[in-house]
Write a protein that holds these residues in place. Sequence first.
Motif, PDB file in Angstrom:
ATOM      1  N   LEU A  80      52.015  78.582  64.178  1.00 36.25           N
ATOM      2  CA  LEU A  80      53.124  78.449  63.402  1.00 36.25           C
ATOM      3  C   LEU A  80      52.677  77.512  62.095  1.00 36.25           C
ATOM      4  O   LEU A  80      51.578  76.839  62.194  1.00 36.25           O
ATOM      5  N   ARG A  81      53.066  78.006  60.965  1.00 34.85           N
ATOM      6  CA  ARG A  81      52.508  77.491  59.842  1.00 34.85           C
ATOM      7  C   ARG A  81      53.474  76.185  59.555  1.00 34.85           C
ATOM      8  O   ARG A  81      54.780  76.081  59.692  1.00 34.85           O
ATOM      9  N   LEU A 107      56.127  82.317  58.524  1.00 34.95           N
ATOM     10  CA  LEU A 107      56.171  81.303  59.039  1.00 34.95           C
ATOM     11  C   LEU A 107      55.158  81.118  60.183  1.00 34.95           C
ATOM     12  O   LEU A 107      55.073  80.096  60.872  1.00 34.95           O
ATOM     13  N   LYS A 108      54.279  82.433  60.488  1.00 33.35           N
ATOM     14  CA  LYS A 108      53.134  81.939  61.296  1.00 33.35           C
ATOM     15  C   LYS A 108      51.987  82.665  60.904  1.00 33.35           C
ATOM     16  O   LYS A 108      51.935  83.470  59.834  1.00 33.35           O
ATOM     17  N   THR A 147      54.112  77.740  49.995  1.00 35.00           N
ATOM     18  CA  THR A 147      54.575  77.266  48.401  1.00 35.00           C
ATOM     19  C   THR A 147      55.174  78.764  47.960  1.00 35.00           C
ATOM     20  O   THR A 147      55.874  78.662  46.862  1.00 35.00           O
ATOM     21  N   SER A 148      54.942  79.686  48.344  1.00 40.30           N
ATOM     22  CA  SER A 148      55.430  81.027  47.922  1.00 40.30           C
ATOM     23  C   SER A 148      55.924  81.865  49.213  1.00 40.30           C
ATOM     24  O   SER A 148      55.457  81.687  50.308  1.00 40.30           O
ATOM     25  N   LEU A 149      56.708  82.799  48.698  1.00 40.61           N
ATOM     26  CA  LEU A 149      57.302  83.839  49.771  1.00 40.61           C
ATOM     27  C   LEU A 149      56.528  85.244  49.678  1.00 40.61           C
ATOM     28  O   LEU A 149      55.991  85.368  48.792  1.00 40.61           O
ATOM     29  N   ARG A 150      56.325  85.623  50.887  1.00 44.47           N
ATOM     30  CA  ARG A 150      55.726  87.054  50.968  1.00 44.47           C
ATOM     31  C   ARG A 150      56.438  88.255  51.883  1.00 44.47           C
ATOM     32  O   ARG A 150      57.155  87.570  52.768  1.00 44.47           O
TER      33      ARG A 150
END
Lengths: 447, 109
Positions: free
Chosen positions: A143-144, A136-137, A150-153
Amino acid sequence: MAGVAGVNDFQWCFSQVKGAIDEDVAEADIISTVEFNHSGELLATGDKGGRVVIFQHEQECKNRPNLRGEYNVYSTFQSHEPEFDYLKSLEIEEKINKIRWLPQQNSAHFLLSTNDKTIKLWKIGERDKRAEGYNLKDEDGRLRDPFRITSLRVPVLMPMDLMVEASPRRVFANAHTYHINSISVNSDHQTYLSADDLRINLWHLEITDRSFNIVDIKPANMEELTEVITAAECHPNQCNVFVYSSSKGTIRLCDMRTAALCDSHTKFFEEPEDPSSRSFFSEIISSISDVKFSHSGRYMMTRDYLSVKVWDLNMENRPVETYQVHEYLRSKLCSLYENDCIFDKFECCWNGSDSAIMTGSYNNFFRMFDRNTRKDITLEASRESSKPRATLKPRKVSTGGKRKKDEISVDSLDFNKKILHTAWHPKENVIAVAATNNLYIFQDKIN
Amino acid sequence: TGNRAVLSTSAEEKCEKNANLVKGEEVKLKAKYPGLGQKPGGSDFLMKRLQKGQKYFDSGDYNMAKAKMKNKQLPVAGPDKNLVTGDHIPTPQDLPQRRSSLVTSKLAG
């Protein structure tokens, strides 16, 4: 730390000195407490300005096995600030009266530091990793936009430069009407005691809004006040036992199992006074400024103005050993009363094996006594003898008419150079000596 | 002044010598301060210890003095600014500044 070697077999060498060389010492820089932690890896100092500095023992240098490592700054923080109690019109100094380490239970270190009124529990922790790759950042914290993700990391822990952080975890306040002189962590590692001039309180380390009063010597009528509490300590392995000393030279041992309020003691230690030697000064110089249990828990040591006494806990009517620190001051008591030096509060400490004891004196002298050989030595903490690994030369105060070369006469002693605080490493022959605003570290030469 | 070399090893003689030294010091002190209290280690000295940090201020005196100050010149604080009792009425300028040492300790330098 051989049991057989005497104090004169040690070769104390200068190792380090910390602090400024200013002629003009700022009051805030005066060191007010020195304490090694239980492993000896850390050395904490507190000063009159309310600051704590912690030094860490660095690993020995492999190239020079005959040298122990040095102590370098690990963390420093402002523990206490000056305060004013408006209700009582009382100015509260920020001076750190005592620091006591908690036994280490995890990777962080904890210590208690206290001024006249408030005790604080500090956590000193290390951080050498940082999480990177948040969802999220950004790396710089911005903050993004969630709709653009589009993807989780999974964030990854990456190494970073070591950061040592000190944070106050508990503040134990408003429990002392008078000035706190001692704190002592109990062997149960859950409770600790704090003592002021007239009362002793028992705290739980987790609970700050409540403490139990276990000793109260305040008389109903303050006109009847005859003695105050000067120091207190928990027994090193019996968690129900503690002692407190008084301004009249007595020590009371209390057992918390006997009663909730330990006003009546279990044991009372007092050396009988020879009535013919009674004088105006008797009570003042008998006032105990420090009390310390031996590591074994079998003995305790008390410091009064002129001597150090070792007491066997099983014998109340007199000490088993008495060591004269600076008896030549007897002929100076009048002027020492006038300049208030007679009220100086010297501390004392044991070495790790309880075979030797150390205490400070004037002129930046400090004294060591070997309990086995009964030998003693006087050393000096001075810039002059501060050459790397230079062996300290024994000092001597001349009392008679004839002053030998290298001796110093009593009248030449500098009473402003007081060594009130000293500490002995719990396992090794390394000592820390506070000389006003400088901290000296001395080590025994390893053969 | 009478510090003769002591060669005796008798503990008793040593005690006596010590007692005489200390008595001598007591005589010196009483000569300087004849009014010195009867209870040397007692109440007065202990009360002073217990009252460390106590500051005194009377707002009534202060306000009256402020009113009078236009007409009359009152004694100003001397070098010892902590002594705000007696005739001297403290003013905000007289009070010692509350400072906090946010400067890093020189031990860490």
